[in-house]
Design a protein around this motif. Structure first.
Motif, mmCIF file in Angstrom:
data_model
loop_
_atom_site.group_PDB
_atom_site.id
_atom_site.type_symbol
_atom_site.label_atom_id
_atom_site.label_comp_id
_atom_site.label_asym_id
_atom_site.label_seq_id
_atom_site.Cartn_x
_atom_site.Cartn_y
_atom_site.Cartn_z
ATOM 1 N N MET A 194 0.722 -1.203 0.160
ATOM 2 C CA MET A 194 -0.022 0.025 0.067
ATOM 3 C C MET A 194 0.894 1.322 -0.084
ATOM 4 O O MET A 194 1.732 1.366 0.506
ATOM 5 C CB MET A 194 -0.782 -0.130 1.381
ATOM 6 N N LYS A 195 0.637 2.029 -0.754
ATOM 7 C CA LYS A 195 1.561 3.437 -1.164
ATOM 8 C C LYS A 195 0.674 4.482 -0.139
ATOM 9 O O LYS A 195 -0.074 4.392 0.431
ATOM 10 C CB LYS A 195 1.204 4.005 -2.426
ATOM 11 N N ILE A 196 1.775 5.301 0.370
ATOM 12 C CA ILE A 196 1.630 6.476 1.392
ATOM 13 C C ILE A 196 0.405 7.127 0.690
ATOM 14 O O ILE A 196 -0.614 7.863 1.636
ATOM 15 C CB ILE A 196 2.668 7.372 1.791
ATOM 16 N N GLN A 197 0.355 7.596 -0.467
ATOM 17 C CA GLN A 197 -0.834 8.305 -1.052
ATOM 18 C C GLN A 197 -1.975 7.687 -1.024
ATOM 19 O O GLN A 197 -3.019 8.424 -0.604
ATOM 20 C CB GLN A 197 -0.338 8.718 -2.693
ATOM 21 N N GLU A 198 -2.221 6.268 -1.046
ATOM 22 C CA GLU A 198 -3.603 5.828 -0.611
ATOM 23 C C GLU A 198 -3.751 5.753 0.761
ATOM 24 O O GLU A 198 -5.061 5.906 0.986
ATOM 25 C CB GLU A 198 -3.259 4.325 -1.181
ATOM 26 N N ILE A 199 -2.867 5.712 1.636
ATOM 27 C CA ILE A 199 -3.279 5.835 3.064
ATOM 28 C C ILE A 199 -3.743 7.379 3.392
ATOM 29 O O ILE A 199 -4.750 7.593 4.148
ATOM 30 C CB ILE A 199 -2.091 5.585 3.884
ATOM 31 N N ARG A 200 -3.029 8.218 2.706
ATOM 32 C CA ARG A 200 -3.606 9.731 2.788
ATOM 33 C C ARG A 200 -4.898 9.912 2.469
ATOM 34 O O ARG A 200 -5.660 10.601 2.940
ATOM 35 C CB ARG A 200 -2.626 10.586 2.071
ATOM 36 N N GLU A 201 -5.310 9.251 1.257
ATOM 37 C CA GLU A 201 -6.646 9.359 0.634
ATOM 38 C C GLU A 201 -7.605 8.707 1.620
ATOM 39 O O GLU A 201 -8.733 9.260 2.013
ATOM 40 C CB GLU A 201 -6.991 8.624 -0.790
ATOM 41 N N ILE A 202 -7.246 7.612 2.096
ATOM 42 C CA ILE A 202 -8.306 7.013 3.212
ATOM 43 C C ILE A 202 -8.097 7.913 4.490
ATOM 44 O O ILE A 202 -9.587 8.034 5.190
ATOM 45 C CB ILE A 202 -7.591 5.531 3.662
ATOM 46 N N ILE A 203 -7.289 8.378 4.986
ATOM 47 C CA ILE A 203 -7.396 9.277 5.897
ATOM 48 C C ILE A 203 -8.255 10.606 5.737
ATOM 49 O O ILE A 203 -8.999 10.802 6.371
ATOM 50 C CB ILE A 203 -5.964 10.014 6.453
ATOM 51 N N LYS A 204 -8.123 11.094 4.757
ATOM 52 C CA LYS A 204 -9.418 12.121 4.211
ATOM 53 C C LYS A 204 -10.610 11.831 4.263
ATOM 54 O O LYS A 204 -11.639 12.337 4.861
ATOM 55 C CB LYS A 204 -8.948 12.703 2.882
ATOM 56 N N LEU A 205 -10.782 10.502 3.859
ATOM 57 C CA LEU A 205 -12.174 9.880 3.814
ATOM 58 C C LEU A 205 -12.950 9.825 5.121
ATOM 59 O O LEU A 205 -13.948 9.989 5.493
ATOM 60 C CB LEU A 205 -12.285 8.573 2.627
ATOM 61 N N GLU A 227 -7.018 -4.215 6.316
ATOM 62 C CA GLU A 227 -6.038 -5.016 6.219
ATOM 63 C C GLU A 227 -5.977 -5.662 4.630
ATOM 64 O O GLU A 227 -6.999 -6.010 4.219
ATOM 65 C CB GLU A 227 -6.242 -6.347 6.857
ATOM 66 N N SER A 228 -4.866 -5.814 4.173
ATOM 67 C CA SER A 228 -4.366 -6.248 2.735
ATOM 68 C C SER A 228 -3.381 -6.968 2.545
ATOM 69 O O SER A 228 -2.467 -6.236 2.986
ATOM 70 C CB SER A 228 -4.986 -5.375 1.454
ATOM 71 N N GLU A 229 -3.173 -8.115 2.058
ATOM 72 C CA GLU A 229 -1.764 -8.816 1.934
ATOM 73 C C GLU A 229 -0.842 -8.581 2.830
ATOM 74 O O GLU A 229 0.231 -8.140 2.725
ATOM 75 C CB GLU A 229 -1.092 -8.244 0.449
ATOM 76 N N GLY A 230 -1.291 -8.919 4.331
ATOM 77 C CA GLY A 230 -0.309 -8.661 5.290
ATOM 78 C C GLY A 230 -0.271 -7.266 5.715
ATOM 79 O O GLY A 230 0.714 -7.411 6.911
ATOM 80 N N THR A 231 -0.627 -6.370 5.146
ATOM 81 C CA THR A 231 -0.480 -4.917 5.732
ATOM 82 C C THR A 231 -1.726 -4.695 6.332
ATOM 83 O O THR A 231 -2.890 -4.770 5.934
ATOM 84 C CB THR A 231 -0.193 -4.142 4.620
ATOM 85 N N LYS A 232 -1.633 -3.944 7.605
ATOM 86 C CA LYS A 232 -2.629 -3.470 8.362
ATOM 87 C C LYS A 232 -2.631 -1.923 8.700
ATOM 88 O O LYS A 232 -1.482 -1.711 8.908
ATOM 89 C CB LYS A 232 -2.880 -4.533 9.656
ATOM 90 N N VAL A 233 -3.539 -1.400 8.191
ATOM 91 C CA VAL A 233 -3.885 0.307 8.471
ATOM 92 C C VAL A 233 -4.938 0.566 9.428
ATOM 93 O O VAL A 233 -6.112 0.032 9.506
ATOM 94 C CB VAL A 233 -3.906 1.128 7.192
ATOM 95 N N LYS A 234 -4.552 1.229 10.726
ATOM 96 C CA LYS A 234 -5.704 1.422 11.517
ATOM 97 C C LYS A 234 -5.586 2.857 11.855
ATOM 98 O O LYS A 234 -4.541 3.494 12.199
ATOM 99 C CB LYS A 234 -5.512 0.690 12.993
ATOM 100 N N LEU A 235 -6.830 3.710 11.835
ATOM 101 C CA LEU A 235 -6.866 5.165 11.850
ATOM 102 C C LEU A 235 -7.967 5.408 13.129
ATOM 103 O O LEU A 235 -9.087 4.688 13.098
ATOM 104 C CB LEU A 235 -7.475 5.575 10.688
ATOM 105 N N ARG A 236 -7.674 6.363 13.771
ATOM 106 C CA ARG A 236 -8.483 6.452 14.831
ATOM 107 C C ARG A 236 -8.486 8.209 14.805
ATOM 108 O O ARG A 236 -7.764 8.846 14.612
ATOM 109 C CB ARG A 236 -8.131 6.220 16.360
ATOM 110 N N LYS A 237 -9.891 8.832 15.242
ATOM 111 C CA LYS A 237 -9.753 10.114 15.275
ATOM 112 C C LYS A 237 -10.903 10.759 16.496
ATOM 113 O O LYS A 237 -11.314 9.677 17.393
ATOM 114 C CB LYS A 237 -10.460 10.940 13.973
ATOM 115 N N ASN A 238 -11.050 12.009 16.650
ATOM 116 C CA ASN A 238 -12.118 12.210 17.840
ATOM 117 C C ASN A 238 -11.619 11.776 19.109
ATOM 118 O O ASN A 238 -12.328 10.820 19.475
ATOM 119 C CB ASN A 238 -13.521 11.834 17.504
#
Length: 163
Positions: free
Chosen positions: A1-12, A24-35
């Motif tokens: 997963m590219k950093i730009q894709e992560i940034r787009e997910i963060i915006k959404l 989670e995708s292909e062994g990579t996990k991204v977890k976002l929290r806010k508020n």
């Protein structure tokens, strides 16, 4: 997963009503929290395999917090709808654009006559440009958002005066 894709997910995620998101995708996990998430809860991509080192997707220090990124409130519709005003709502979270490209004129201006199937703007979401149609015949009474503004799902974009 590219950093730009992560940034787009963060915006959404930031522009939605959810407080936590995990992908989670292909062994990579991204977890976002806010508020209310603490500064130590920065978005991190990590490998699921224990033997492999975990790649970290570090955000630049100048990136504003989720609360700071939302700069404009969603406008409310006028309480008096005596002029037969029909709102055109955003069907998704994304970025509002009045024209197909920066060099071209806006699809519509206040006072422009529109048909139900006429494109009035574009909402970009995850690098996909989605054409938004007027939905009704009438005249553009008001444009409620600015070009390049982030918009929410269901946010009014235009008011169309119907006959």
């Amino acid at each position: 997963m590219k950093i730009q894709e992560i940034r787009e997910i963060i915006k959404l995620v930031d522009n939605s009503s959810i407080d936590e998101f995990t992908y989670e995708s292909e062994g990579t996990k991204v977890k976002l929290r806010k508020n209310g998430a603490s500064a130590t809860d920065a978005p991190v991509a990590q490998s699921a395999a224990p033997a492999a080192p975990a790649p970290v997707a570090a955000m630049p220090a100048a990136t504003p917090k989720a609360e700071e990124m939302v700069s404009e409130e969603v406008p409310e519709l006028p309480a008096n709808n005596s002029e037969n005003l029909h709102p055109i709502l955003s069907p998704m979270v994304g970025t509002f654009y009045q024209s197909p490209s920066p060099e071209e004129p806006a699809y519509v201006q206040p006072g422009a006559k529109v048909k139900a199937d006429q494109v009035v703007c574009i909402v970009e979401a995850m690098k996909l440009f989605n054409e938004i149609e007027a939905e009704v015949d009438g005249e553009i009474a008001e444009i409620l958002v600015k070009d390049g503004q982030l918009v929410e799902y269901g946010q009014p974009l235009f008011l169309v005066k119907t006959n």
